[in-house]
Design an enzyme around this catalytic site. Sequence first.
Site, mmCIF file in Angstrom:
data_model
loop_
_atom_site.group_PDB
_atom_site.id
_atom_site.type_symbol
_atom_site.label_atom_id
_atom_site.label_comp_id
_atom_site.label_asym_id
_atom_site.label_seq_id
_atom_site.Cartn_x
_atom_site.Cartn_y
_atom_site.Cartn_z
ATOM 1 N N ASP A 177 0.706 -1.097 0.052
ATOM 2 C CA ASP A 177 0.033 0.257 0.158
ATOM 3 C C ASP A 177 0.782 1.141 0.018
ATOM 4 O O ASP A 177 0.500 2.333 -0.666
ATOM 5 C CB ASP A 177 -0.927 -0.094 1.190
ATOM 6 C CG ASP A 177 -1.963 -1.151 1.028
ATOM 7 O OD1 ASP A 177 -2.438 -1.507 0.267
ATOM 8 O OD2 ASP A 177 -2.330 -1.528 2.257
ATOM 9 N N GLU A 220 -4.481 7.316 -8.590
ATOM 10 C CA GLU A 220 -4.448 6.311 -7.920
ATOM 11 C C GLU A 220 -3.551 4.977 -8.640
ATOM 12 O O GLU A 220 -3.434 5.077 -9.497
ATOM 13 C CB GLU A 220 -5.801 5.675 -7.822
ATOM 14 C CG GLU A 220 -7.007 6.809 -7.663
ATOM 15 C CD GLU A 220 -6.962 7.166 -6.140
ATOM 16 O OE1 GLU A 220 -6.421 6.548 -5.205
ATOM 17 O OE2 GLU A 220 -7.567 8.319 -5.904
ATOM 18 N N GLU A 263 -7.748 10.969 -12.417
ATOM 19 C CA GLU A 263 -8.001 12.235 -13.171
ATOM 20 C C GLU A 263 -6.848 13.368 -13.131
ATOM 21 O O GLU A 263 -6.704 13.656 -12.054
ATOM 22 C CB GLU A 263 -9.247 12.916 -12.734
ATOM 23 C CG GLU A 263 -10.506 11.894 -12.951
ATOM 24 C CD GLU A 263 -10.642 10.919 -12.043
ATOM 25 O OE1 GLU A 263 -10.743 9.738 -12.190
ATOM 26 O OE2 GLU A 263 -10.102 11.213 -10.759
ATOM 27 N N LYS A 302 6.158 -4.525 8.586
ATOM 28 C CA LYS A 302 5.265 -3.709 9.623
ATOM 29 C C LYS A 302 5.861 -3.676 11.125
ATOM 30 O O LYS A 302 6.774 -4.581 11.471
ATOM 31 C CB LYS A 302 3.967 -4.415 9.675
ATOM 32 C CG LYS A 302 3.144 -4.363 8.514
ATOM 33 C CD LYS A 302 1.649 -5.266 8.622
ATOM 34 C CE LYS A 302 0.727 -4.850 7.699
ATOM 35 N NZ LYS A 302 -0.690 -5.481 7.859
ATOM 36 N N ASP A 305 0.740 -9.374 -1.343
ATOM 37 C CA ASP A 305 -0.581 -8.532 -1.162
ATOM 38 C C ASP A 305 -0.429 -7.265 -2.434
ATOM 39 O O ASP A 305 0.358 -6.906 -2.479
ATOM 40 C CB ASP A 305 -0.907 -8.097 0.096
ATOM 41 C CG ASP A 305 -0.958 -9.122 1.081
ATOM 42 O OD1 ASP A 305 -2.101 -9.598 1.079
ATOM 43 O OD2 ASP A 305 -0.304 -9.262 2.006
ATOM 44 N N LYS A 327 -3.833 3.187 3.887
ATOM 45 C CA LYS A 327 -3.082 3.195 5.222
ATOM 46 C C LYS A 327 -3.285 4.621 6.159
ATOM 47 O O LYS A 327 -2.396 5.284 6.512
ATOM 48 C CB LYS A 327 -1.612 2.883 4.991
ATOM 49 C CG LYS A 327 -1.480 1.572 4.787
ATOM 50 C CD LYS A 327 -1.652 0.673 6.028
ATOM 51 C CE LYS A 327 -1.545 -0.923 5.536
ATOM 52 N NZ LYS A 327 -2.609 -1.498 4.869
#
Length: 392
Positions: A18, A44, A57, A162, A236, A243
């Site tokens: 992410d 994105e 966009e 993490k 993943d 997040k």
Amino acid sequence: MTQRPLFTSESVTEGHPDKIADQISDAVLDAILTEDPRGRVACETLVTTGLAVIAGEITTSTYVDIPAIVRGTLKSIGYTDSSYGIDGDTCAVMTTIDQQSPDIAMGVDTGGAGDQGMMFGYATNENEAMLPTPILLAHRLTQRLAEVRKNGELSWLRPDGKTQVTVEYEDDRPVRVNTVVVSTQHSPDVTLEQIRRDIIAHVILPTIPESLIDPDDCIFHINPTGRFVIGGPHGDAGLTGRKIIVDTYGGMGRHGGGAFSGKDPTKVDRSAAYAARWAAKNVIGAGLAERCEIQLAYAIGVAEPVSVRVDSFGTGMIDDAAIAAALREVFDFRPGQIIEDLVLRSPIFRPTAAYGHFGRAPETKRIDTREVELFPWERVDRAEALRAAAKA
């Protein structure tokens, strides 16, 4: 009997899927703002095994080489081998970009907010960063993971990872780290015993202040599943904006729900959240409260916020409504003025896309031929004015 509640926050490394997506989106934004400060960007990113997809966009007068930006970002993070889940040199890059809706532009061009919604800012006096201690320590641990990976100190480390820190509080003050969790991607030939030994010795103990940790009385969970070889986008899929609690206050304080990365500053999800943090820090700096949360709310196309709310959690030196009134006197929360005051049309956003948007001191950086200020919303530059307004 004195209560000692626990609070836990997590962070993720720059190699987390992410966060890869967030960094790519903000790298595209920065590239556009470098040449076109008034570009409109809503970018994105999706990353999965061997593939990055860029959508959104964008309205701009300049051209940026999005595949080159994607590849450069991946390589700077450390994804230079396909066995890590994605390789910046060989991965596929797909783009699907439209222009910003003219219906949205019509309201934003006149200085209005780019969307409706509510944004929160939070600050506390429990440390110099004015950030909750659990998320501050979790970020420092993930930063340390990246540091020892990149400098070769722990050669078996890979980019994904993490951290999670549980802090014990007494009378709303952090007094002890109770538990540390570290899960990190690694090479297949390292043992779990070495991982545990190295992470404690090279990452945890050099990072967490001695005043907060007793190695003999702290719980360590290091790679608790026992193996973390498959990681990154192979383990993943990663998406921009997943997040949002890592990006802000680690769950201590509310969140309006809007993500930051890939959005130009006309999007109040980003600019107003920064302004709320800026204002909250100045409330703390002015000595008006020990903890402060500020909510701003907007209607699309309308410049003035529909509400400004302060919650000092009972720590305010004056009434919360009086703090809010002083804030309205000292800060202009119209989106256009926030952009001007914090100079948000500068290419300053890629560094925010990992290790949190808050808690790092402002710093000057040279971009091409000009200097820009990183993390300008972390300034405590209106505390004196705020204190005076509160006394009036």
